[in-house]
Enzyme design. Structure first.
Site, PDB file in Angstrom:
ATOM      1  N   TYR A  21     -55.116  52.372  38.075  1.00  0.00           N
ATOM      2  CA  TYR A  21     -54.808  52.554  39.503  1.00  0.00           C
ATOM      3  C   TYR A  21     -53.413  52.017  39.809  1.00  0.00           C
ATOM      4  CZ  TYR A  21     -54.798  51.337  44.470  1.00  0.00           C
ATOM      5  OH  TYR A  21     -54.435  51.191  45.782  1.00  0.00           O
ATOM      6  N   GLU A  43     -60.096  51.619  52.236  1.00  0.00           N
ATOM      7  CA  GLU A  43     -59.565  50.350  52.731  1.00  0.00           C
ATOM      8  C   GLU A  43     -60.385  49.787  53.883  1.00  0.00           C
ATOM      9  OE1 GLU A  43     -55.867  52.082  52.967  1.00  0.00           O
ATOM     10  OE2 GLU A  43     -55.366  51.525  50.914  1.00  0.00           O
ATOM     11  N   TRP A  51     -60.753  44.420  46.438  1.00  0.00           N
ATOM     12  CA  TRP A  51     -60.361  45.805  46.174  1.00  0.00           C
ATOM     13  C   TRP A  51     -60.987  46.306  44.877  1.00  0.00           C
ATOM     14  CZ3 TRP A  51     -59.220  49.940  48.527  1.00  0.00           C
ATOM     15  CH2 TRP A  51     -58.603  51.010  47.884  1.00  0.00           C
TER      16      TRP A  51
END
Length: 199
Positions: A21, A43, A51
């Site tokens: 990512y 988000e 995350w």
């Protein structure tokens, strides 16, 4: 000859998906509305979580939220929202699920007004990525005047779960700001991408 170890931002060094990512997506300027919508869903789901937790559930979100098709998500019924509460592939939080459906509707309103969500969001940074130069990712701020202004405007438009900290994370992820460490292998690549677009 000794191989030089490639340096990355310290936050991504946990597991392979995180590194991928970081290397392929984080900080790359995004102009595709569907990608913006995907990150807004992910988000807003992250609030209070890491995350990495959300990244591991990304495919679950893709399935649950119609491959991040905001047109379809905007049509989700209350029954569909209730079904999603039973889905182990996502964060089963009623407020966050309802926020995602609400935000899809608001997203479409922004598109109608500005031609695209991308046009709207990039206007908050003057249409060009902000290029920072952090020696350590930990010195990057959690919010900025730009994220404050954007979050305030989104709230006024009826978006939910998108405060300034969440929005700054969105700006970092979608390349409105380059917050890679200066010694990171992606720093110059992302910087060049931001400078190469014709405005």
């Amino acid at each position: 000859m000794e191989m030089k170890e490639e340096k990355r931002c310290g936050w991504c060094l946990g597991f392979e998906e995180y590194i991928q990512y970081h290397d392929k997506e984080w900080g790359v300027p995004v102009y595709d509305d569907r990608v913006h919508f995907e990150f807004l869903i992910l988000e807003s789901a992250q609030a209070g979580l890491s995350w990495s937790t959300i990244l591991r559930k990304r495919e679950g979100y893709r399935k649950a939220f119609a491959d991040f098709d905001y047109e379809k998500v905007a049509q989700f019924s209350e029954e569909r929202a209730e079904e999603l509460l039973q889905d182990p592939g996502i964060v089963r939080n009623k407020l966050k699920i309802n926020a995602a459906i609400n935000n899809a509707k608001r997203f479409k309103e922004v598109q109608k007004e500005f031609g695209s969500f991308s046009n709207y969001i990039w206007s908050f940074v003057g249409g060009k990525p902000i290029q920072n130069a952090w020696e350590n990712y930990k010195t990057a701020p959690a919010t900025t005047p730009e994220s404050d202004k954007l979050a305030k405007d989104l709230k006024k438009r009826g978006f939910k779960f998108l405060g300034s900290t969440t929005i700054y994370a969105h700006m970092q992820a979608t390349g409105l700001v380059n917050d890679h460490q200066i010694d990171c292998l992606q720093y110059e690549i992302v910087k060049a991408l931001g400078e190469s677009k014709e405005y």
